[in-house]
Design a protein around this motif. Sequence first.
Motif, PDB file in Angstrom:
ATOM      1  N   LEU A  16       4.338   2.446   6.734  1.00 61.63           N
ATOM      2  CA  LEU A  16       2.900   2.744   6.620  1.00 61.63           C
ATOM      3  C   LEU A  16       2.432   2.901   5.179  1.00 61.63           C
ATOM      4  O   LEU A  16       1.262   2.647   4.878  1.00 61.63           O
ATOM      5  N   CYS A  17       3.333   3.328   4.300  1.00 65.53           N
ATOM      6  CA  CYS A  17       2.928   3.705   2.941  1.00 65.53           C
ATOM      7  C   CYS A  17       3.302   2.645   1.915  1.00 65.53           C
ATOM      8  O   CYS A  17       4.283   1.911   2.071  1.00 65.53           O
ATOM      9  N   GLY A  18       2.516   2.636   0.833  1.00 63.07           N
ATOM     10  CA  GLY A  18       2.793   1.746  -0.278  1.00 63.07           C
ATOM     11  C   GLY A  18       3.683   2.414  -1.300  1.00 63.07           C
ATOM     12  O   GLY A  18       4.278   3.472  -1.055  1.00 63.07           O
ATOM     13  N   GLN A  19       3.730   1.812  -2.493  1.00 61.14           N
ATOM     14  CA  GLN A  19       4.626   2.316  -3.538  1.00 61.14           C
ATOM     15  C   GLN A  19       4.224   3.699  -4.033  1.00 61.14           C
ATOM     16  O   GLN A  19       5.070   4.471  -4.488  1.00 61.14           O
ATOM     17  N   GLU A  22       0.550   5.941  -0.675  1.00 61.99           N
ATOM     18  CA  GLU A  22      -0.742   5.810  -0.006  1.00 61.99           C
ATOM     19  C   GLU A  22      -0.611   4.980   1.271  1.00 61.99           C
ATOM     20  O   GLU A  22       0.306   4.169   1.399  1.00 61.99           O
ATOM     21  N   ILE A  23      -1.528   5.199   2.219  1.00 65.09           N
ATOM     22  CA  ILE A  23      -1.574   4.377   3.425  1.00 65.09           C
ATOM     23  C   ILE A  23      -2.038   2.977   3.027  1.00 65.09           C
ATOM     24  O   ILE A  23      -3.072   2.817   2.365  1.00 65.09           O
ATOM     25  N   ARG A  24      -1.286   1.967   3.429  1.00 68.82           N
ATOM     26  CA  ARG A  24      -1.464   0.632   2.867  1.00 68.82           C
ATOM     27  C   ARG A  24      -2.714  -0.095   3.369  1.00 68.82           C
ATOM     28  O   ARG A  24      -3.302  -0.900   2.638  1.00 68.82           O
ATOM     29  N   GLY A  25      -3.155   0.159   4.577  1.00 67.79           N
ATOM     30  CA  GLY A  25      -4.304  -0.577   5.094  1.00 67.79           C
ATOM     31  C   GLY A  25      -4.776  -0.023   6.424  1.00 67.79           C
ATOM     32  O   GLY A  25      -4.269   0.988   6.931  1.00 67.79           O
ATOM     33  N   ALA A  26      -5.765  -0.721   7.005  1.00 67.60           N
ATOM     34  CA  ALA A  26      -6.360  -0.253   8.257  1.00 67.60           C
ATOM     35  C   ALA A  26      -5.363  -0.212   9.411  1.00 67.60           C
ATOM     36  O   ALA A  26      -5.349   0.770  10.180  1.00 67.60           O
ATOM     37  N   PRO A  27      -4.505  -1.211   9.595  1.00 70.42           N
ATOM     38  CA  PRO A  27      -3.527  -1.126  10.705  1.00 70.42           C
ATOM     39  C   PRO A  27      -2.577   0.056  10.550  1.00 70.42           C
ATOM     40  O   PRO A  27      -2.236   0.727  11.537  1.00 70.42           O
ATOM     41  N   GLN A  28      -2.165   0.318   9.315  1.00 71.35           N
ATOM     42  CA  GLN A  28      -1.251   1.439   9.072  1.00 71.35           C
ATOM     43  C   GLN A  28      -1.958   2.780   9.311  1.00 71.35           C
ATOM     44  O   GLN A  28      -1.355   3.723   9.845  1.00 71.35           O
ATOM     45  N   SER A  56       0.727  11.603   1.945  1.00 73.60           N
ATOM     46  CA  SER A  56       0.275  10.214   2.098  1.00 73.60           C
ATOM     47  C   SER A  56      -1.241  10.117   2.155  1.00 73.60           C
ATOM     48  O   SER A  56      -1.841   9.201   1.579  1.00 73.60           O
ATOM     49  N   LEU A  57      -1.881  11.057   2.822  1.00 75.46           N
ATOM     50  CA  LEU A  57      -3.346  11.016   2.902  1.00 75.46           C
ATOM     51  C   LEU A  57      -3.985  11.343   1.551  1.00 75.46           C
ATOM     52  O   LEU A  57      -4.982  10.721   1.158  1.00 75.46           O
TER      53      LEU A  57
END
Length: 226
Positions: A16-19, A22-28, A56-57
């Motif tokens: 779900l998270c990027g580097q 953070e939450i990477r996008g809408a599906p995640q 993450s949020l």
Amino acid sequence: MENDPNMALISAMTELCGQNDEIRGAPQMKQLISLLASDETGGALDETGQDLVATSLKATEDAALLDAFVRSEAALKRLVKWLEASMSGERADQTRVLLSLFAHLPMTVEALMASKAGHVVNNARKVENEAVKKAAVELVKAWKAMSSGKPAAPKPPPVAKRPAAPAPAPDAKRVRPEAAEDEDFGLDSALSGAGAPRKASLKPDHLRARRPVQQLPSTLPSRSRP
């Protein structure tokens, strides 16, 4: 452990998270909301799992993704339950983590009313921990400003009290501010070397010393002829 909700969440977060966490996008974001809404996952997370969600949020800056989270009543209610549990268990550090998360979310009046977040955060102002109390006060203040459509006003700096002006001397003559400035300017001129005017005599005319008047002869001497 296969049924450990924290391990299940950690495993899901890697997708779900990027580097930068953070939450990477809408599906995640949709998947995270589903995990939190589930009693088997979101309802069973301990502080480790809750901290992972909060991290993450708070690392997510995309306004559209955060708006999607706030529009989920189930996800917000999960955060509110976590906050209530941390307050009742007197876990001040965890309460501060969740308050900072709520401060990051773009809350709306509708979201506050539906999730009861405003009521719970308002109660956090009454706890004994000063750090929690301060965070709750600032958050309630920001939400009140949001609901009124006005930005929260910053605290004004303390105003130093002006010393009382000394009482004027009994015989002192009060002058207008402009006159005082003129007098100061005149004093500066005098000190810079300008000649001071001579003082006029205060004696009446009849007491002033008079120079004797020289009497002219009544007749002119005659000139002798050669």
